[in-house]
Design an enzyme around this catalytic site. Structure first.
Site, PDB file in Angstrom:
ATOM      1  N   ALA A   1       0.527   8.202  -0.582  1.00 50.19           N
ATOM      2  CA  ALA A   1       0.106   6.866  -0.980  1.00 50.19           C
ATOM      3  C   ALA A   1      -0.483   6.943  -2.386  1.00 50.19           C
ATOM      4  O   ALA A   1      -0.751   8.037  -2.896  1.00 50.19           O
ATOM      5  CB  ALA A   1      -0.928   6.316   0.001  1.00 50.19           C
ATOM      6  N   LYS A   2      -0.651   5.819  -3.013  1.00 52.64           N
ATOM      7  CA  LYS A   2      -1.292   5.791  -4.335  1.00 52.64           C
ATOM      8  C   LYS A   2      -1.758   4.376  -4.604  1.00 52.64           C
ATOM      9  O   LYS A   2      -1.206   3.416  -4.069  1.00 52.64           O
ATOM     10  CB  LYS A   2      -0.298   6.223  -5.422  1.00 52.64           C
ATOM     11  CG  LYS A   2      -0.943   6.689  -6.710  1.00 52.64           C
ATOM     12  CD  LYS A   2      -1.344   8.157  -6.645  1.00 52.64           C
ATOM     13  CE  LYS A   2      -2.001   8.625  -7.930  1.00 52.64           C
ATOM     14  NZ  LYS A   2      -2.156  10.088  -7.953  1.00 52.64           N
ATOM     15  N   GLY A   3      -2.771   4.253  -5.454  1.00 58.22           N
ATOM     16  CA  GLY A   3      -3.264   2.929  -5.810  1.00 58.22           C
ATOM     17  C   GLY A   3      -3.521   2.836  -7.296  1.00 58.22           C
ATOM     18  O   GLY A   3      -3.590   3.852  -7.995  1.00 58.22           O
TER      19      GLY A   3
ATOM     20  N   VAL B   1       0.139   1.459  -2.561  1.00 56.61           N
ATOM     21  CA  VAL B   1       1.469   1.707  -2.005  1.00 56.61           C
ATOM     22  C   VAL B   1       1.383   2.883  -1.036  1.00 56.61           C
ATOM     23  O   VAL B   1       0.878   3.950  -1.380  1.00 56.61           O
ATOM     24  CB  VAL B   1       2.493   2.037  -3.120  1.00 56.61           C
ATOM     25  CG1 VAL B   1       3.863   2.339  -2.514  1.00 56.61           C
ATOM     26  CG2 VAL B   1       2.591   0.891  -4.109  1.00 56.61           C
TER      27      VAL B   1
END
Ligand code: NAD
Length: 432
Positions: free
Chosen positions: A121-123, A76
């Protein structure tokens, strides 16, 4: 520039319904709290309530027994107004889209709070890495990286380690991205091994930031760190290092909880020995130099400082009333629910929020990225000195905003960060 108010739109993206809000719902409440302080920039606040880009990927791999398993992965990009996306990748069996969305948004806030030129952001991959062999884990990492390869890159979005991912994971991610690109791209991830363009000081950076902010806050409220009793939840990269630095400064680590259990010792735990025990066994459970305690009793342990450094939503309305600490330093992301935040505030417990307290990791990640671009590497002393300076300056600015507006440090950090993000949004304008 027009000052006309933006027509109010529904803040809930259609792919989430109200009962799935989870951590993203907590983040939205935090944004609502800060909106009255944003002045004319509040017309852009909807930007913060909608992630810019969400990618959901299928991650199929061959297991060692020859069968095929599928895992769900996410990346995201919450906001890129101030620069490329930046944020870690989490491997955990409970990862959800709501969680990754919230974590990506907190990265936007954090990066703006310490003023590094990144968006958020992050995953994550919904997988229990403890159930996979090393080979299976490598295959999950490589396939996930390939799948999100269309949106990451040194100038686009730069992943880093988070819960259950580490330097080895980053080495695999860097290699996979580089193979697909046809050229070695060290700057695509941070938190790499030093031999592959990683930065000295990165491993300790988040814990060092937690410690630095803790000491700064303690000074301001007249608390002595030497002799302070500290309870830590999560004894990994963040909690373990923060505990070590506080112990070196003369504090007593009186209780530690991790996924395996809870231990305590009123006289203070031997932190180096406990770190070695965790390295060998994977958990604090069974450590010889401590007493075992019930997991739920952890929240009422008598202490001066509490450091949640495990997962989100750990301090809730159910346990916030029992916390004895004068100060909570959020090493983890989102460990305190908004309801618990209110309870702690009413009880005069000072909460040092995640979005500033654990920003040390991304700050040194930024140094790593800069070093990779220039292929010129700095000394560890240089890195630690720059880290401490940035953290102290950012905290001083947040403290001042909190005093001026008579708001919590969380709201103050959101005020500083949201203004920076929305100023960038306003200056860039809308495309096309
Ligand atoms: P890690 O995997 O190194 O350690 C996680 C720790 O939490 C382990 O000790 C684990 O046993 C414990 N834990 C897991 N589930 C638990 C549970 N249910 N109850 C109690 N303890 C539990 O992860 P980390 O990198 O130290 O990250 C911890 C937190 O800090 C996460 O919220 C992460 O997003 C945040 N954070 C990490 C960094 C970083 O640089 N690593 C930077 C900023 C924020």
């Amino acid at each position: 520039m027009s000052q006309a108010p933006t027509p109010s739109t529904h803040a809930l993206p259609s792919y989430l319904n109200a009962d799935q809000l989870g951590p993203w719902g907590n983040y939205l409440k935090q944004v609502d709290r800060v909106t009255p302080y944003l002045g004319h920039l509040s017309r852009w606040v909807e930007t913060l309530k909608r992630p810019k880009r969400i990618l959901i990927v299928d991650v199929p791999i061959h297991l060692d027994d020859g069968t095929v398993a599928h895992f769900e992965g996410y990346r995201v990009q919450h906001n890129t107004s101030r620069g490329p996306g930046k944020g870690g990748v989490r491997f955990h069996q409970d990862v959800t889209l709501s969680e990754v969305m919230a974590l990506s948004a907190w990265m936007s806030i954090k990066n703006a709070a310490v003023n590094v030129p990144y968006g958020g952001a992050k995953g994550g991959v919904r997988v229990d890495p403890k159930k996979l062999s090393l080979g299976e884990l490598e295959r999950v990492t490589r396939r996930y990286t390939s799948e999100i390869g269309i949106i990451i890159g040194p100038n686009k979005d730069i992943p880093a380690p988070d819960v259950n991912t580490n330097e080895q994971t980053m080495a695999w991610m860097m290699d996979t991205y580089s193979m697909n690109e046809g050229a070695t791209a060290t700057g695509v991830v941070t938190g790499k091994p030093v031999i592959l363009g990683g930065s000295l000081g990165r491993r300790d950076a988040t814990g060092r930031g937690v410690f630095t902010i803790g000491v700064e806050a303690a000074q301001r409220i007249g608390m002595e760190v030497r002799g302070a009793r500290i309870a830590v939840q999560g004894f990994g990269n963040v909690g373990g290092i923060a505990a070590r630095l506080f112990a070196e400064a003369g504090a007593r680590i009186v209780a530690v909880q991790d996924h395996g259990g809870t231990i305590c010792r009123e006289a203070g735990l031997d932190v180096p020995a406990l770190l070695e025990h965790v390295r060998l066994t994977g958990s604090v459970a069974g450590f010889a130099g401590a007493d075992k305690m019930a997991d739920d009793a952890f929240w009422s342990v008598s202490c001066d400082i509490l450091i949640p450094a495990a997962l989100e939503s750990q301090i809730t309305a159910a346990n916030a009333g029992r916390i004895t600490a004068r100060m909570v330093i959020e090493g983890a992301n989102g460990p305190t629910t908004p309801e618990a935040d209110d309870i702690l505030h009413e009880r005069n417990v000072l909460v040092l929020p995640d979005v500033i307290a654990n920003a040390g990791g991304v700050t040194v990640s930024y140094f790593e990225w800069v070093q990779d671009f220039s292929s010129f590497f700095w000394s560890e002393d240089d890195i630690n000195a720059r880290l401490v300076r940035i953290m102290k300056e950012a905290f001083a600015a947040v403290w001042q905003v909190a005093e001026e507006n008579k708001v919590s440090l969380r709201t103050a950090t959101f005020i500083v960060a949201c203004k920076r993000i929305l100023q960038a949004r306003e200056l860039r304008g809308l495309y096309p």
